[in-house]
Write a protein that holds these residues in place. Structure first.
Motif, mmCIF file in Angstrom:
data_model
loop_
_atom_site.group_PDB
_atom_site.id
_atom_site.type_symbol
_atom_site.label_atom_id
_atom_site.label_comp_id
_atom_site.label_asym_id
_atom_site.label_seq_id
_atom_site.Cartn_x
_atom_site.Cartn_y
_atom_site.Cartn_z
ATOM 1 N N UNK A 164 -24.206 -10.577 -26.543
ATOM 2 C CA UNK A 164 -24.492 -9.145 -26.754
ATOM 3 C C UNK A 164 -23.234 -8.283 -26.760
ATOM 4 N N UNK A 165 -22.067 -8.905 -26.667
ATOM 5 C CA UNK A 165 -20.767 -8.209 -26.763
ATOM 6 C C UNK A 165 -20.693 -6.914 -25.934
ATOM 7 N N UNK A 166 -20.927 -7.006 -24.620
ATOM 8 C CA UNK A 166 -20.901 -5.776 -23.814
ATOM 9 C C UNK A 166 -19.543 -5.073 -23.860
ATOM 10 N N UNK A 167 -18.471 -5.845 -24.009
ATOM 11 C CA UNK A 167 -17.136 -5.245 -24.062
ATOM 12 C C UNK A 167 -16.950 -4.364 -25.281
ATOM 13 N N UNK A 227 2.727 -6.422 -25.777
ATOM 14 C CA UNK A 227 3.523 -5.683 -24.783
ATOM 15 C C UNK A 227 2.637 -4.954 -23.780
ATOM 16 N N UNK A 228 1.376 -4.700 -24.161
ATOM 17 C CA UNK A 228 0.456 -4.002 -23.254
ATOM 18 C C UNK A 228 -0.052 -4.905 -22.128
ATOM 19 N N UNK A 229 -0.049 -6.217 -22.350
ATOM 20 C CA UNK A 229 -0.491 -7.149 -21.312
ATOM 21 C C UNK A 229 -1.907 -6.854 -20.853
ATOM 22 N N UNK A 230 -2.086 -6.706 -19.558
ATOM 23 C CA UNK A 230 -3.427 -6.508 -18.994
ATOM 24 C C UNK A 230 -3.998 -5.121 -19.298
ATOM 25 N N UNK A 231 -3.172 -4.219 -19.834
ATOM 26 C CA UNK A 231 -3.650 -2.864 -20.160
ATOM 27 C C UNK A 231 -4.220 -2.772 -21.572
ATOM 28 N N UNK A 232 -4.256 -3.905 -22.296
ATOM 29 C CA UNK A 232 -4.699 -3.879 -23.693
ATOM 30 C C UNK A 232 -6.114 -3.319 -23.832
ATOM 31 N N UNK A 233 -7.006 -3.742 -22.956
ATOM 32 C CA UNK A 233 -8.417 -3.318 -23.068
ATOM 33 C C UNK A 233 -8.526 -1.797 -23.044
ATOM 34 N N UNK A 234 -7.789 -1.168 -22.157
ATOM 35 C CA UNK A 234 -7.794 0.286 -22.042
ATOM 36 C C UNK A 234 -7.105 0.922 -23.253
#
Length: 298
Positions: A164-167, A227-234
């Motif tokens: 359901x692709x919640x992300x 370069x965003x690393x773990x901040x990519x999602x945001x």
């Protein structure tokens, strides 16, 4: 028993990967080479088997392509590390449009070069004397590097690909919230026309905008994503919003059918690196502006 069900998953996963790989990056001849397609198959299949929560899902094939192309170029075509443009990605005439008749900011991965190198690898025995720089081993290293980089990028956004692709749903909800703050005219117009973000934004999220751009610009985009690393999602929320609002003057004049057709096939054919950097600069600016007021994207 469990071994039987595992076999079903294994077969289903392999079948989906085998269907998607030949359709990957259709405008880039590099990905039409059999050896490159086999590498991509292994990368996607192993990723899917190691991530059973989602398994392999269409769209992940696109996310892997910049890594495979760039690492292949760096390790096989040009060990010296000079940049280039993947064949089929930039202007057909090799002109960067600045009037001097050359392509300053692209990098060319010549298909003939690729075929020649791959034929050398096919003819060589692994580790045998006289094999061209152990090319087979180098290709396997390229494949492994691409796999681990794919893992790193997808680790932060795996809920884009689970059931359901919640992300994706959450990301597009946040895009809507941000656009209502920074592009109210567009937000109001989309609402008036009953144009849902999911109608055009699903693929943007699923492929991280790669299918909306020429391949060389996609590689520029990946440079920032990595370069965003773990901040990519945001950060993706800001990038998608910035990309959408690049077309604000056109969008507010369109009715629903025109909006959806336009946004499902955005006219980026003439875009240069400068255009994608404008999108990214705006995204950075908005993130900075809202850094201390994140509740608008809660």
């Amino acid at each position: 028993g469990s071994s039987g069900s595992s076999q079903v998953v294994y077969t289903s996963e392999l079948r989906q990967v085998a269907v998607d790989v030949p359709r990957t990056a259709p405008g880039v001849p590099f990905f039409h080479q059999e050896r490159i397609q086999k590498s991509l198959e292994r990368i996607l299949f192993i990723w899917g088997m190691r991530h059973p929560a989602s398994g392999y899902v269409q769209g992940i094939n696109d996310v892997a392509t910049p890594f495979l192309a760039v690492f292949f170029y760096g390790e096989v075509i040009d060990k010296g590390g000079v940049g280039g443009e993947v064949d089929g990605a930039g202007d057909d005439d090799g002109d960067d449009g600045d009037g001097d008749g050359d392509d300053d900011d692209g990098w060319e991965l010549d298909t003939e070069d690729v075929v020649r190198k791959l034929n050398e690898a096919n003819a060589a025995d692994v580790g045998a004397d006289g094999s061209p720089d152990n090319l087979r081993e180098t290709l396997l290293e390229v494949e492994a590097d691409a796999y681990w980089c794919l893992c790193k990028v997808l680790d932060g956004i795996q809920d884009h690909y689970t059931y359901a692709q919640p992300g994706i749903q959450k990301t597009l909800f946040r895009v809507g919230e941000l656009v209502s703050r920074v592009g109210q005219d567009v937000a109001n117009h989309l609402a008036k026309e009953h144009c849902e973000y999911m109608q055009f934004g699903f693929r943007w999220c699923n492929c991280l905008l790669l299918r909306e751009l020429s391949f060389d610009l996609g590689i520029r985009l990946w440079d920032t994503y990595v370069s965003e690393g773990t901040k990519l999602k945001d950060f993706l929320v800001y990038v998608l919003s910035s990309f959408l609002l690049s077309w604000a003057p056109e969008l507010v004049k369109m009715e629903l059918e025109g909006l959806i057709m336009f946004l499902q096939r955005t006219p980026t054919e003439t875009w240069t690196e400068g255009d994608i950097e404008t999108v990214l600069s705006r995204a950075y600016m908005w993130r900075l502006s809202f850094a201390n007021a994140a509740s608008h994207l809660a």
